[in-house]
Design an enzyme around this catalytic site. Structure first.
Site, short mmCIF file in Angstrom:
data_model
loop_
_atom_site.label_atom_id
_atom_site.label_comp_id
_atom_site.label_asym_id
_atom_site.label_seq_id
_atom_site.Cartn_x
_atom_site.Cartn_y
_atom_site.Cartn_z
N LEU A 225 0.82 -1.20 0.00
CA LEU A 225 0.00 0.00 0.00
C LEU A 225 0.86 1.26 0.00
O LEU A 225 1.70 1.46 0.89
CB LEU A 225 -0.93 0.00 1.22
CG LEU A 225 -1.85 1.21 1.37
CD1 LEU A 225 -2.83 1.30 0.21
CD2 LEU A 225 -2.59 1.17 2.70
N ASP A 226 0.64 2.12 -1.01
CA ASP A 226 1.31 3.41 -1.13
C ASP A 226 2.83 3.30 -1.17
O ASP A 226 3.54 4.23 -0.79
CB ASP A 226 0.88 4.36 0.00
CG ASP A 226 -0.58 4.74 -0.08
OD1 ASP A 226 -1.13 4.73 -1.19
OD2 ASP A 226 -1.18 5.04 0.97
N GLU A 227 3.33 2.14 -1.61
CA GLU A 227 4.77 1.92 -1.69
C GLU A 227 5.26 1.78 -3.13
O GLU A 227 6.43 1.51 -3.36
CB GLU A 227 5.17 0.66 -0.90
CG GLU A 227 4.97 0.76 0.60
CD GLU A 227 6.04 1.58 1.29
OE1 GLU A 227 7.00 2.00 0.61
OE2 GLU A 227 5.92 1.83 2.50
#
Length: 290
Positions: A225-227
């Site tokens: 997530l969001d990486e």
């Protein structure tokens, strides 16, 4: 003018610029743009070359297999795209409309070289927006109990509309690893300057911390997530006088701009992803060529 663009990454070594440029020249290509970067930490050479196809002596179907000999020699990963291929974008949304409007208007004014045949949403709210522009709209409700089954419907629509790129324009859902394994070409806009305030409610958390700048980040979507590797970011100043509502208003303006830049850079074949997973010493990252 129709052009071809080569994106290539390989172990850094002497003579790479000469070898790749000579390959284009040897087949009658006129190089219009060339840019390169050597990442010493990764030991990688990364390059973007764009050339005019008018006098190029290879048919399009011959370019990949012909370049393969050189690519094998230099241990390269590569891709080739053509400027006259207009990619098809599916926009995923929830209830917020600012990024959806912005992308559609930029596409209609030819700022984005693409078509937008479909909008897919987990809510019915923005159907009128899509229909006002003659774009098909599909409402596919998502819940924890039906997520995987509903994603199969989404993937079927992507195949039906022959989609090349999915843009998450404030789509407030996390795509599953199964979805991304089948369709990995996804760009997301996150309403903070990652890696700060990843996840939900970043403006509220930023206000609580009393930050003096807020940002927006456009990135490719991965399982983490969001990486995902970052394509574009920007910031704007805020002050103690700004409420959460002010931060959200200012942030929306920034989100529009950052997402549009990222989509444009992707469509122009200016983004090259390299590295490993986000948890490795060298995480997934991008070079964005000017």
């Amino acid at each position: 003018m129709t052009t071809a663009t080569l994106l290539v990454s390989c172990p850094d070594q002497k003579g790479l610029v000469a070898k790749i440029s000579d390959w284009v020249f040897s087949h009658g290509g006129n190089i219009l743009h060339a840019d390169q970067h050597a990442d010493s930490t990764a030991g990688l050479f990364l390059m973007r070359v764009e050339w005019d196809l008018e006098n190029f002596d290879l048919a399009r179907s011959e370019i990949d297999p012909t370049f393969k000999k050189l690519a094998t020699e230099i241990q390269a990963k590569w891709s080739i795209q053509f400027s006259d291929y207009v990619r098809r974008i599916a926009i995923f949304v929830s209830k917020q409309d600012h990024c959806l409007y912005d992308l559609i208007l930029r596409q209609r004014s030819h700022e984005l070289s693409a078509t937008i045949p479909v909008v897919i949403s987990n809510h019915p709210d923005l159907e009128k927006v899509a229909h006002n522009f003659g774009i098909n709209y599909h409402h596919i409700a998502i819940s924890p109990n039906n997520k995987l089954e509903q994603e199969k419907q989404q993937l079927a629509l992507l195949k039906q509309y022959k989609i090349d790129l999915v843009v998450l324009a404030k789509y407030m859902q996390v795509l599953s690893p199964d979805f991304l394994a089948e369709f990995p070409q996804v760009i997301n806009i996150h309403h903070s300057f990652l890696p700060a305030f990843a996840g939900a409610n970043p403006y509220h958390r930023a206000y609580k911390r009393g930050v003096k700048i807020i940002g927006a980040t456009a990135h490719y979507v991965t399982d983490e997530l969001d990486e995902g590797p970052i394509i574009e970011q920007d910031v704007i100043r805020v002050s103690h006088r700004d409420s959460v509502t002010d931060l959200i208003r200012k942030g929306k303006d920034l989100e529009r701009i950052v997402l549009a830049r990222a989509v444009r850079q992707h469509l122009q074949n200016r983004v090259l992803i390299y590295g490993q997973s986000a948890n490795s010493d060298l995480g997934l990252r991008t070079v964005v060529f000017d």
